[in-house]
Design a protein around this motif. Structure first.
Motif, PDB file in Angstrom:
ATOM      1  N   GLU A   1      96.249   5.010  -4.551  1.00 50.53           N
ATOM      2  CA  GLU A   1      95.755   6.353  -4.232  1.00 50.53           C
ATOM      3  C   GLU A   1      95.985   6.758  -2.788  1.00 50.53           C
ATOM      4  O   GLU A   1      95.182   7.489  -2.193  1.00 50.53           O
ATOM      5  N   ALA A   2      97.063   6.273  -2.201  1.00 46.19           N
ATOM      6  CA  ALA A   2      97.418   6.750  -0.862  1.00 46.19           C
ATOM      7  C   ALA A   2      97.867   8.198  -1.004  1.00 46.19           C
ATOM      8  O   ALA A   2      98.277   8.633  -2.080  1.00 46.19           O
ATOM      9  N   ASP A   3      97.785   8.959   0.081  1.00 44.68           N
ATOM     10  CA  ASP A   3      98.233  10.338   0.047  1.00 44.68           C
ATOM     11  C   ASP A   3      99.726  10.383  -0.286  1.00 44.68           C
ATOM     12  O   ASP A   3     100.533   9.698   0.335  1.00 44.68           O
ATOM     13  N   GLN A   4     100.084  11.192  -1.283  1.00 42.91           N
ATOM     14  CA  GLN A   4     101.475  11.220  -1.769  1.00 42.91           C
ATOM     15  C   GLN A   4     102.458  11.708  -0.703  1.00 42.91           C
ATOM     16  O   GLN A   4     103.590  11.233  -0.617  1.00 42.91           O
ATOM     17  N   ILE A   5     102.006  12.664   0.085  1.00 46.42           N
ATOM     18  CA  ILE A   5     102.894  13.211   1.111  1.00 46.42           C
ATOM     19  C   ILE A   5     103.149  12.163   2.183  1.00 46.42           C
ATOM     20  O   ILE A   5     104.284  11.917   2.599  1.00 46.42           O
ATOM     21  N   ILE A   6     102.063  11.495   2.590  1.00 42.72           N
ATOM     22  CA  ILE A   6     102.193  10.479   3.630  1.00 42.72           C
ATOM     23  C   ILE A   6     103.012   9.300   3.117  1.00 42.72           C
ATOM     24  O   ILE A   6     103.881   8.774   3.821  1.00 42.72           O
TER      25      ILE A   6
END
Lengths: 379, 303
Positions: free
Chosen positions: B85-90
Motif C-alpha cells: 500500500e505504498a503511494d502509487q505515484i511515489i
C-alpha cells in the motif's frame, strides 16, 4: 490522516504533567521516524548486496560513503552544496502536500526559476548585491507562476499530478529555448553566458569549497515555511483543507483557494532553489542543465515526513549520499550510481503502510500520517 | 514523395516505443494502479535486452530477457503499491530512479564502464511482399518485426479489454473494486496481472529502442518517452486505439524534429512541448474531458 497532529488536539484535554507531555512527544517523534527508518534499513541492506556483488568490503564501501559525505571540510562543503537546492525542492513538495496536493512539478519549477534568475542577472544594471537580490526574488516569482498554473488547472478539474508532470517537460523545454536563443551566451557550450561575478552568490568559505550562502537561505526558507504553515491562520486553513477538505468546506474555508495557494507556494520554493543554483553554483544555465533535483526533492520531503525540519535533514542526508558516493567510487570502485539506487529504494518503501504493519503489527497503521495522501487521481 | 515516405516511416518508428508503453500503462491504470514508472520500466528493459543479447549472442533471447525484466519491475511496483500500500505515484517515481541508477550501476558491472554499451545485432527490417511496394503507404509495411507485433497488439488489447471476461473485470477493478470483490473475484490478483502486463509492454517499448530503433544501450536513452507514453495514454482517453493514435501523433512530432522540420521552422523545443501541452488541453476539457479510471491511485483494502 491523523497521528502526528494528535498532540495539538490533545492540548484541550486539561492539565497534564510535564512528564506525560514529554513522554508523548518522544513517542510521537519515534513514530514519525518509523517509516523513514524502515525504508532506510531496506535500502542499506540492498546496498550491502550490491557492494558484495561488486566484490568489495561492505564496511570499507560504507565507510568511504560516510567519509565522502561528512568526513572532512571539503566533503561537508560538497554535501552542503548538494543539499542546498534539495531543501528548496523538498519544501516544494512538502508544502503542497500539507495542503492535500502532490507537486511532482518541482523539476520544471526549478528550471523556470533558474532561467528567470539568470535573465535578471544578465540584463539588470546596478550594483551586484542588488541585482542578485532582485534576481532571487524574480526566480521565486517565476516558480510561483509555474506552480500557479497547475493550481488553476486543478480548479478547472485537471489533477495536479498529471499537469505537474506535463509542465515539467514544458518548463524544461522553455528554459532550454530561452537559454539557447534570447539569452544565449558566446561560449562553445550551449546555454546562457555567465552572470557578472558581483551577482553570483558569495561562497561560505572556511574550506567548504563551492558551498554558498544559498544554504543559509535554505535554512531560513524552511523556518519561514514552518511559521507560515504551522503558526499562521492561513497555514492552519491550508492544513485543514489538506487533511479534511469536507470539514474545511463546512467551516467556510475555500478548498480551491487554499489548494491554489499551496501549490503556488511550492512552485515558489522550487523556483528559488533554481535561482540559487543558477546564480550561486553554476553562474549560468547550460543546456542540458542539472537535472533530477525536482524528483529527488520528493524523496527528501517524504523522508522528512513533509515537515520543514525533516526536509532540511533529508536534504543534508541526500546531499551527503551523493557526495559520499563519489568518494566510494574513487576509493573502492563501487559505482556511484549506487547512491541513486539507495535513494530509489528509500522512496519505494517510505510510504509503504502495510510493510510497516507487517513488520511492527497493526498499531503501526496510524503512524502513516504525513507520508501519504489518502485519495486517488480521480478524487 | 521520398520525403513523405521517409517521414511516415520515421513517424511509425518513433511512435512504436510510445505505443508499447502506452498500452502497458493502459493495463495498469485500467486496473486502478497509476503507473508513472513506465519510463523506468522502458529504460531497464532497454538495457536488459542488450545485455541479454550480448551475453547469449541471440537477439530473440535478449528480447525475452527484456520482457522478463520488465515484468520484474512491474512486480516491484505491484508489491510496493498493491501489497504494501505504498503511494502509487511515489512508487512509480521510485521505479524511474531505480532504473536510472540501476542501469548506471549495471553498465559498469556488465560492460566495465558507463555511457554506451557495445553494439548488438538489431531486429532486422522485414518487407511485407507486395504491400511494401505501394508508394508512400508501403513504409507501414517495411518495418522491424516488433512493429508488426505492435500492429497486432493494438486490436488484441482492444478485444481483451472490451470483449473478454478478463477485460471486463480489469476495467471494473479500476472503477469499483468493492463490487468486483463482492462478486468473488480477487482484486489483488487482477491488479497484479494488470501491473505485470504493464511492465512487460513497457519493456517491449524499451527493447524496441535499444534493439531495433538503435542497436545498443545508452544511459538515459528513453529520454522522457515513458512520460510521453503516459501523455498518449491520457490523450487517447485510456483506450488502446486512442492511445495508439496519440502515439502516432507524438511520433510524427518527433519525426518532424529529427528530420529537421517540414517546410516551416518551429524551434525543436516547442515541438517537444507539444504532447505535454495537448494533454493539459485534453484534461481541462476541450473535446470531451479526459477522465481517469475512478479507483486509480487508491490502494484497495479488503474490509
Amino acid at each position: 490522516m491523523s497521528g502526528d497532529e494528535i498532540e495539538e488536539v490533545d492540548e484541550a484535554e486539561g492539565r497534564r504533567s510535564i512528564g506525560e507531555i514529554l513522554r508523548e512527544q518522544v513517542v510521537a517523534a519515534g513514530r514519525a521516524l518509523i517509516f523513514p527508518a524502515v525504508a532506510l534499513a531496506i535500502a542499506l541492506l540492498v546496498g550491502v548486496v550490491v557492494i558484495l556483488i561488486t566484490g568489495n568490503s561492505v564496511i570499507e564501501a560504507y565507510a568511504a560513503l560516510l567519509r565522502g559525505g561528512f568526513g572532512s571540510r571539503q566533503a561537508l562543503g560538497r554535501t552542503i552544496s548538494n543539499a542546498t537546492p534539495l531543501i528548496f525542492t523538498g519544501l516544494a513538495v512538502a508544502i503542497p502536500f500539507r495542503g492535500g496536493l502532490f507537486n511532482i512539478g518541482g523539476e520544471g519549477q526549478l528550471f523556470i526559476g533558474a532561467i528567470a534568475g539568470v535573465w535578471i542577472g544578465l540584463t539588470m544594471p546596478g550594483p551586484g548585491p542588488l541585482v542578485a537580490f532582485v534576481a532571487i526574488i524574480v526566480a521565486g516569482l517565476a516558480g510561483w507562476i509555474w506552480g500557479a498554473i497547475p493550481g488553476l488547472l486543478k480548479i478547472w478539474g485537471a489533477h495536479e499530478v498529471i499537469t505537474t508532470i506535463m509542465l515539467n517537460f514544458i518548463g524544461i523545454n522553455l528554459t532550454f529555448w530561452l537559454a539557447k536563443n534570447p539569452l544565449s551566451g558566446e561560449g562553445a557550450v550551449p546555454g546562457t553566458g555567465f552572470v557578472p561575478e558581483g551577482v553570483r552568490l558569495t561562497r561560505l568559505g572556511g574550506g567548504l569549497g563551492a558551498a554558498h550562502y544559498g544554504f543559509v537561505l535554505g535554512i531560513v526558507a524552511a523556518i519561514v515555511a514552518y511559521i507560515l504553515i504551522w503558526r499562521t491562520t492561513k497555514g492552519y486553513e491550508l492544513r485543514t483543507v489538506g487533511q479534511a477538505p469536507g470539514a474545511a468546506r463546512y467551516a467556510g474555508m475555500s478548498v480551491a483557494a487554499n489548494s491554489f495557494l499551496a501549490i503556488a507556494l511550492g512552485g515558489m520554493f522550487a523556483g528559488l532553489g533554481g535561482g540559487l543554483e543558477s546564480l550561486g553554483t553554476f553562474g549560468k544555465v547550460s543546456v542540458p542543465f542539472i537535472s533530477n533535483l525536482g524528483f529527488n526533492g520528493i524523496g527528501v520531503a517524504l523522508l522528512g515526513r513533509n515537515h520543514p525540519a525533516g526536509v532540511v535533514l533529508g536534504a543534508i542526508f541526500f546531499g551527503g549520499l551523493a557526495a559520499g558516493a563519489q568518494q566510494m567510487q574513487f576509493s573502492t570502485g563501487v559505482p556511484l550510481d549506487l547512491a541513486d539506487v539507495l535513494l530509489a529504494i528509500v522512496l519505494l518503501f517510505v510510504t509503504a503502510t502495510k510493510l510497516v504493519e507487517y513488520l511492527l503489527g497493526r498499531r503501526a497503521r496510524t503512524f502513516a500520517a504525513g507520508t501519504r495522501l489518502e485519495k486517488g487521481l480521480a478524487g | 514523395m521520398d520525403e513523405l515516405t521517409a517521414l511516415l516511416a520515421s513517424t511509425i518508428r518513433n511512435a512504436t516505443p510510445l505505443a508499447f508503453a502506452a498500452l502497458g500503462g493502459l493495463f495498469s491504470e485500467r486496473s486502478g494502479v497509476i503507473n508513472i514508472g513506465l519510463e523506468g520500466m522502458m529504460l531497464i528493459s532497454a538495457f536488459a535486452g542488450v545485455a541479454g543479447a550480448q551475453g547469449s549472442g541471440s537477439t530473440v533471447f535478449g528480447l525475452l530477457v527484456a520482457l522478463a525484466v520488465g515484468l520484474l519491475f512491474g512486480l516491484v511496483h505491484a508489491v510496493a503499491s498493491i501489497t504494501f500500500e505504498a503511494d502509487q505515484i511515489i512508487s512509480g517515481i521510485a521505479i524511474n530512479l531505480l532504473a536510472l541508477g540501476g542501469t548506471g550501476l549495471l553498465m559498469v558491472l556488465f560492460f566495465g564502464s558507463g555511457g554506451t554499451s557495445p553494439r548488438i545485432e538489431p531486429f532486422s527490417r522485414i518487407d511485407i511482399p507486395l504491400l511494401a511496394d505501394i508508394p508512400i503507404v508501403g513504409a507501414i509495411f517495411s518495418q522491424s518485426v516488433l512493429v508488426y507485433l505492435l500492429y497486432a497488439l493494438v486490436p488484441i488489447t482492444w478485444w481483451v479489454l472490451y470483449r473478454s471476461r478478463f477485460g471486463l473485470r480489469l476495467r471494473a477493478v479500476g472503477e469499483v473494486p468493492e463490487a468486483v470483490d463482492t462478486a468473488g473475484v480477487n482484486v489483488f490478483r487482477l491488479r497484479y496481472i494488470g501491473v505485470g502486463l504493464s511492465g512487460m509492454l513497457a519493456g517491449l517499448g524499451g527493447a524496441f529502442l535499444s534493439m531495433s530503433l538503435l542497436s545498443a544501450f545508452t544511459e538515459g536513452m528513453t529520454n522522457g518517452r515513458g512520460f510521453i507514453a503516459l501523455a498518449a495514454l491520457i490523450f487517447g482517453r485510456w483506450n488502446p486505439v486512442g492511445a495508439f493514435a496519440a502515439a502516432l501523433l507524438f511520433g510524427f512530432a518527433q519525426a518532424v524534429v529529427f528530420r529537421g522540420g517540414i517546410g516551416f521552422t518551429v524551434p525543436q523545443e516547442f515541438i517537444e512541448m507539444f504532447p505535454y501541452l495537448l494533454v493539459i488541453v485534453a484534461l481541462v476539457g476541450f473535446g470531451g474531458r479526459a477522465v481517469p479510471p475512478a479507483a486509480s491511485g487508491q490502494p484497495y483494502r479488503k474490509e
